[in-house]
Design an enzyme around this catalytic site. Structure first.
Site, PDB file in Angstrom:
ATOM      1  N   HIS A 199      -9.730   0.753   4.551  1.00  0.00           N
ATOM      2  CA  HIS A 199      -8.432   0.924   5.207  1.00  0.00           C
ATOM      3  C   HIS A 199      -8.617   1.853   6.412  1.00  0.00           C
ATOM      4  O   HIS A 199      -9.444   2.745   6.394  1.00  0.00           O
ATOM      5  CB  HIS A 199      -7.426   1.513   4.212  1.00  0.00           C
ATOM      6  CG  HIS A 199      -6.035   1.573   4.773  1.00  0.00           C
ATOM      7  ND1 HIS A 199      -5.614   2.616   5.569  1.00  0.00           N
ATOM      8  CD2 HIS A 199      -5.000   0.708   4.695  1.00  0.00           C
ATOM      9  CE1 HIS A 199      -4.360   2.386   5.938  1.00  0.00           C
ATOM     10  NE2 HIS A 199      -3.968   1.237   5.418  1.00  0.00           N
ATOM     11  N   GLU A 227      -5.607  -5.232  10.252  1.00  0.00           N
ATOM     12  CA  GLU A 227      -4.619  -4.191  10.479  1.00  0.00           C
ATOM     13  C   GLU A 227      -4.970  -3.437  11.762  1.00  0.00           C
ATOM     14  O   GLU A 227      -5.779  -2.495  11.728  1.00  0.00           O
ATOM     15  CB  GLU A 227      -4.607  -3.210   9.308  1.00  0.00           C
ATOM     16  CG  GLU A 227      -4.229  -3.842   7.985  1.00  0.00           C
ATOM     17  CD  GLU A 227      -3.619  -2.805   7.055  1.00  0.00           C
ATOM     18  OE1 GLU A 227      -2.461  -2.985   6.685  1.00  0.00           O
ATOM     19  OE2 GLU A 227      -4.296  -1.822   6.727  1.00  0.00           O
ATOM     20  N   GLU A 257      -7.088   4.337   7.460  1.00  0.00           N
ATOM     21  CA  GLU A 257      -7.011   5.785   7.192  1.00  0.00           C
ATOM     22  C   GLU A 257      -8.298   6.283   6.541  1.00  0.00           C
ATOM     23  O   GLU A 257      -8.725   7.415   6.756  1.00  0.00           O
ATOM     24  CB  GLU A 257      -5.765   6.090   6.343  1.00  0.00           C
ATOM     25  CG  GLU A 257      -4.510   5.984   7.186  1.00  0.00           C
ATOM     26  CD  GLU A 257      -3.294   5.446   6.479  1.00  0.00           C
ATOM     27  OE1 GLU A 257      -3.230   5.516   5.243  1.00  0.00           O
ATOM     28  OE2 GLU A 257      -2.402   4.930   7.185  1.00  0.00           O
ATOM     29  N   ASN A 284       0.863  -1.184   0.000  1.00  0.00           N
ATOM     30  CA  ASN A 284       0.000   0.000   0.000  1.00  0.00           C
ATOM     31  C   ASN A 284       0.899   1.233   0.000  1.00  0.00           C
ATOM     32  O   ASN A 284       1.456   1.596   1.037  1.00  0.00           O
ATOM     33  CB  ASN A 284      -0.895  -0.023   1.256  1.00  0.00           C
ATOM     34  CG  ASN A 284      -1.751   1.232   1.355  1.00  0.00           C
ATOM     35  OD1 ASN A 284      -1.844   2.010   0.401  1.00  0.00           O
ATOM     36  ND2 ASN A 284      -2.365   1.430   2.510  1.00  0.00           N
ATOM     37  N   SER A 336       3.116  -2.072  10.426  1.00  0.00           N
ATOM     38  CA  SER A 336       4.556  -1.991  10.697  1.00  0.00           C
ATOM     39  C   SER A 336       5.311  -3.276  10.362  1.00  0.00           C
ATOM     40  O   SER A 336       6.231  -3.686  11.075  1.00  0.00           O
ATOM     41  CB  SER A 336       4.806  -1.565  12.162  1.00  0.00           C
ATOM     42  OG  SER A 336       4.315  -0.259  12.367  1.00  0.00           O
ATOM     43  N   GLY A 370       1.978   2.212  10.769  1.00  0.00           N
ATOM     44  CA  GLY A 370       2.896   3.331  10.664  1.00  0.00           C
ATOM     45  C   GLY A 370       3.495   3.763  11.994  1.00  0.00           C
ATOM     46  O   GLY A 370       4.040   4.857  12.103  1.00  0.00           O
ATOM     47  N   LYS A 420       0.022   4.209  -0.347  1.00  0.00           N
ATOM     48  CA  LYS A 420      -0.682   5.403   0.160  1.00  0.00           C
ATOM     49  C   LYS A 420      -0.450   6.578  -0.805  1.00  0.00           C
ATOM     50  O   LYS A 420      -0.470   6.376  -2.001  1.00  0.00           O
ATOM     51  CB  LYS A 420      -0.236   5.727   1.588  1.00  0.00           C
ATOM     52  CG  LYS A 420      -0.247   4.491   2.492  1.00  0.00           C
ATOM     53  CD  LYS A 420      -0.109   4.831   3.935  1.00  0.00           C
ATOM     54  CE  LYS A 420       0.079   3.544   4.730  1.00  0.00           C
ATOM     55  NZ  LYS A 420      -0.135   3.702   6.145  1.00  0.00           N
TER      56      LYS A 420
END
Ligand code: PEP
Length: 252
Positions: free
Chosen positions: A99, A171, A101, A12, A216, A177, A14
């Site tokens: 996702h 996730e 985000e 991904n 991560s 992150g 992003k």
């Protein structure tokens, strides 16, 4: 990981790597990662980079492409948005749905994730439904409930035949992150919950649905995570941006 499920390595990117950077990335990555038929590699570039990525992997049928999000509608006056129909036309095969985000930065709901999964399937693409709990939900002992709610809602508009073709990515939001990774045991526990819930919905074919872990992941921890029960692949953000590092992860 069960032997009959081929591992999936999904990148991904992003909002990173425009067409020029993608070209450089792919020229380096493809040299370092030779095609292998025992695994699936998927790249999720920004949609503006999809055409360049498609051109870059033209000679490599082993590498699939996807988009990071789609709208719930097929077309219309939605400035800045992208539909599953357009993504299919542009050569995407997979779509990330829900996702963290999208959920926590852009306020996307479970109902929207469900609609998006439905649109994605209607257009012959494969959804990768992302689920995962926030740190405070984990600390309150709500991980299972949150993940099950996101999962059940996310697939609620899919016929079992369609749900059997999807991928699910666990996730944990606190791991994305942050440099904090779920332990292989933690990942295995949640993946087992997901697998059992899928089996209730779609039957024994749930055993064939790839369950990815994301949060991560690095070249250093990829192998350990992949060894965990029920972890069939990895969804990787930051560590997928470096061509050499991503080639190492894909070769795990
Ligand atoms: C992600 O964005 O899906 C992700 C897992 O990011 P990272 O690997 O950077 O934690």
């Amino acid at each position: 990981m069960a032997a009959h499920r081929r591992p999936v390595f999904a990148a991904n990117w992003k909002m990173n790597h425009g067409p020029t950077q993608a070209k450089t990335f792919l020229s380096e990555f493809l040299v370092r990662y030779a095609a292998r038929d025992d695994r699936t590699v998927i790249l999720f570039p920004p949609s503006i980079t999809l055409a360049a990525a498609r051109e870059g992997v033209r000679a490599r049928r082993d590498i699939a492409l996807g988009v990071q999000n789609v709208h719930t509608a097929d077309k219309g006056a939605f400035t800045g948005e992208l539909s599953a129909a357009l993504a299919a036309d542009a050569g995407a095969a997979f779509v990330l749905v829900g996702h963290s985000e999208r959920r926590h930065v852009f306020g996307e709901t479970d109902a929207q994730a469900a609609q998006k999964c439905a649109r994605v399937v209607e257009h012959g693409l494969t959804p990768v439904l992302c689920v995962g709990e926030l740190l405070e939900q984990r600390e309150r002992g709500e991980t299972e409930a949150v993940v099950l709610q996101q999962l059940r809602m996310g697939i609620s508009m899919l016929a079992p035949t369609a749900a059997r073709r999807m991928l699910v990515a666990y996730e944990p939001v606190w791991a994305i992150g942050t440099g904090r990774t779920a332990t292989p045991d933690d990942a295995a526990t949640v993946h087992r919950v997901i697998r059992d819930a899928l089996a209730e919905q779609v039957g024994v074919e749930a055993l064939d649905i790839p369950l990815l872990y994301g949060g991560s992941v690095t070249a250093a921890n990829a192998a350990t995570l992949l060894e965990a029960d029920e972890v069939d692949g990895l969804l990787v953000g930051g560590a997928s941006l470096d061509a050499a590092g991503w080639a190492t992860i894909c070769s795990t």
